[in-house]
Motif scaffolding. Sequence first.
Motif, mmCIF file in Angstrom:
data_model
loop_
_atom_site.group_PDB
_atom_site.id
_atom_site.type_symbol
_atom_site.label_atom_id
_atom_site.label_comp_id
_atom_site.label_asym_id
_atom_site.label_seq_id
_atom_site.Cartn_x
_atom_site.Cartn_y
_atom_site.Cartn_z
ATOM 1 N N PHE A 125 -12.932 4.136 -11.972
ATOM 2 C CA PHE A 125 -11.803 3.871 -12.864
ATOM 3 C C PHE A 125 -10.630 3.248 -12.108
ATOM 4 O O PHE A 125 -9.966 2.354 -12.622
ATOM 5 N N VAL A 126 -10.362 3.715 -10.901
ATOM 6 C CA VAL A 126 -9.278 3.129 -10.103
ATOM 7 C C VAL A 126 -9.550 1.644 -9.870
ATOM 8 O O VAL A 126 -8.665 0.793 -10.039
ATOM 9 N N GLY A 127 -10.782 1.320 -9.502
ATOM 10 C CA GLY A 127 -11.143 -0.088 -9.289
ATOM 11 C C GLY A 127 -11.038 -0.904 -10.568
ATOM 12 O O GLY A 127 -10.507 -2.022 -10.564
ATOM 13 N N TYR A 128 -11.558 -0.369 -11.654
ATOM 14 C CA TYR A 128 -11.475 -1.064 -12.945
ATOM 15 C C TYR A 128 -10.023 -1.318 -13.328
ATOM 16 O O TYR A 128 -9.653 -2.429 -13.714
ATOM 17 N N LEU A 129 -9.181 -0.293 -13.233
ATOM 18 C CA LEU A 129 -7.772 -0.442 -13.619
ATOM 19 C C LEU A 129 -7.039 -1.402 -12.688
ATOM 20 O O LEU A 129 -6.174 -2.165 -13.124
ATOM 21 N N GLY A 130 -7.394 -1.405 -11.407
ATOM 22 C CA GLY A 130 -6.818 -2.383 -10.484
ATOM 23 C C GLY A 130 -7.190 -3.800 -10.891
ATOM 24 O O GLY A 130 -6.353 -4.709 -10.875
ATOM 25 N N CYS A 131 -8.453 -3.984 -11.277
ATOM 26 C CA CYS A 131 -8.890 -5.314 -11.754
ATOM 27 C C CYS A 131 -8.171 -5.692 -13.042
ATOM 28 O O CYS A 131 -7.804 -6.861 -13.227
ATOM 29 N N GLN A 132 -7.961 -4.735 -13.918
ATOM 30 C CA GLN A 132 -7.218 -5.006 -15.156
ATOM 31 C C GLN A 132 -5.800 -5.484 -14.832
ATOM 32 O O GLN A 132 -5.311 -6.443 -15.432
ATOM 33 N N ALA A 133 -5.145 -4.801 -13.908
ATOM 34 C CA ALA A 133 -3.779 -5.191 -13.534
ATOM 35 C C ALA A 133 -3.763 -6.630 -13.010
ATOM 36 O O ALA A 133 -2.919 -7.436 -13.410
ATOM 37 N N VAL A 134 -4.710 -6.954 -12.143
ATOM 38 C CA VAL A 134 -4.801 -8.312 -11.595
ATOM 39 C C VAL A 134 -5.091 -9.324 -12.704
ATOM 40 O O VAL A 134 -4.489 -10.406 -12.752
ATOM 41 N N ALA A 135 -5.998 -8.974 -13.609
ATOM 42 C CA ALA A 135 -6.357 -9.895 -14.701
ATOM 43 C C ALA A 135 -5.147 -10.196 -15.585
ATOM 44 O O ALA A 135 -4.949 -11.339 -15.999
ATOM 45 N N TRP A 136 -4.318 -9.198 -15.855
ATOM 46 C CA TRP A 136 -3.134 -9.444 -16.697
ATOM 47 C C TRP A 136 -2.078 -10.244 -15.943
ATOM 48 O O TRP A 136 -1.475 -11.153 -16.502
ATOM 49 N N VAL A 137 -1.869 -9.934 -14.682
ATOM 50 C CA VAL A 137 -0.850 -10.649 -13.904
ATOM 51 C C VAL A 137 -1.214 -12.115 -13.705
ATOM 52 O O VAL A 137 -0.364 -12.993 -13.774
ATOM 53 N N THR A 138 -2.485 -12.377 -13.481
ATOM 54 C CA THR A 138 -2.913 -13.749 -13.181
ATOM 55 C C THR A 138 -3.297 -14.557 -14.420
ATOM 56 O O THR A 138 -3.649 -15.735 -14.300
ATOM 57 N N GLY A 139 -3.266 -13.940 -15.592
ATOM 58 C CA GLY A 139 -3.599 -14.665 -16.810
ATOM 59 C C GLY A 139 -5.085 -14.858 -17.044
ATOM 60 O O GLY A 139 -5.484 -15.711 -17.839
ATOM 61 N N LEU A 140 -5.928 -14.069 -16.372
ATOM 62 C CA LEU A 140 -7.374 -14.224 -16.526
ATOM 63 C C LEU A 140 -7.840 -13.952 -17.955
ATOM 64 O O LEU A 140 -8.788 -14.568 -18.419
ATOM 65 N N TRP A 141 -7.184 -13.042 -18.662
ATOM 66 C CA TRP A 141 -7.594 -12.756 -20.037
ATOM 67 C C TRP A 141 -7.465 -13.986 -20.918
ATOM 68 O O TRP A 141 -8.246 -14.176 -21.847
ATOM 69 N N GLY A 142 -6.499 -14.820 -20.657
ATOM 70 C CA GLY A 142 -6.333 -16.044 -21.442
ATOM 71 C C GLY A 142 -7.402 -17.083 -21.172
ATOM 72 O O GLY A 142 -7.515 -18.066 -21.903
#
Length: 193
Positions: A125-142
């Motif tokens: 979960f720590v790794g997943y949430l870290g990846c989520q934080a990076v994905a939102w900061v870098t705009g990967l979801w878009g």
Amino acid sequence: MTSPLLPEWLRIVLAAVLCGVAVLHVGHVLAMRGQRRWWHAGHTVMALGMAAMYLLPRMRNEGLYEAGLVLFALFTVAVVIGALLIRRNEGVLNPLWIAAGVDMVAMTYMLLPMSGRFAPVTYLFVGYLGCQAVAWVTGLWGRVPVLRPVLAGAPDAPEAAAPAVALTAHSAPTVPPSLAVMAATMAYMLAAM
């Protein structure tokens, strides 16, 4: 919480930041309709739940944590059922709803007693949430194809059609950082416990 990684001043600062995240998402709940409203409502509840966990240590508030466990387990079920119903209507499983479901599972896991947690699951979960934080900061979801508008017609027709799904990565500049903060604070709490 008595962990040296969670001193009282930091718990208070992070709780205040999470309350700010909740206020931001409440504004979107009030202004939006449909899936977006429910998606922001889920993030509002998560932010408030995280703020409560930072402010109210488990040792002195066991009843609150037990109630939170039931509440977030129910929210998890609701998000999963909602995502499946939306998939039936849209013909595709929206990755943002999948992530919201996993986020709710993470919240539920955080509310388990320490004896019910396992280090490998915690660090997953720590790794997943870290990846989520990076994905939102870098705009990967878009950049996820199903979340972007597709070109209509032939290659010479540049008009963009609607995305394949109704809920897309949010375009308001405050939402991605707020979700990155929430994911990072969730990861930090799990790692520090």
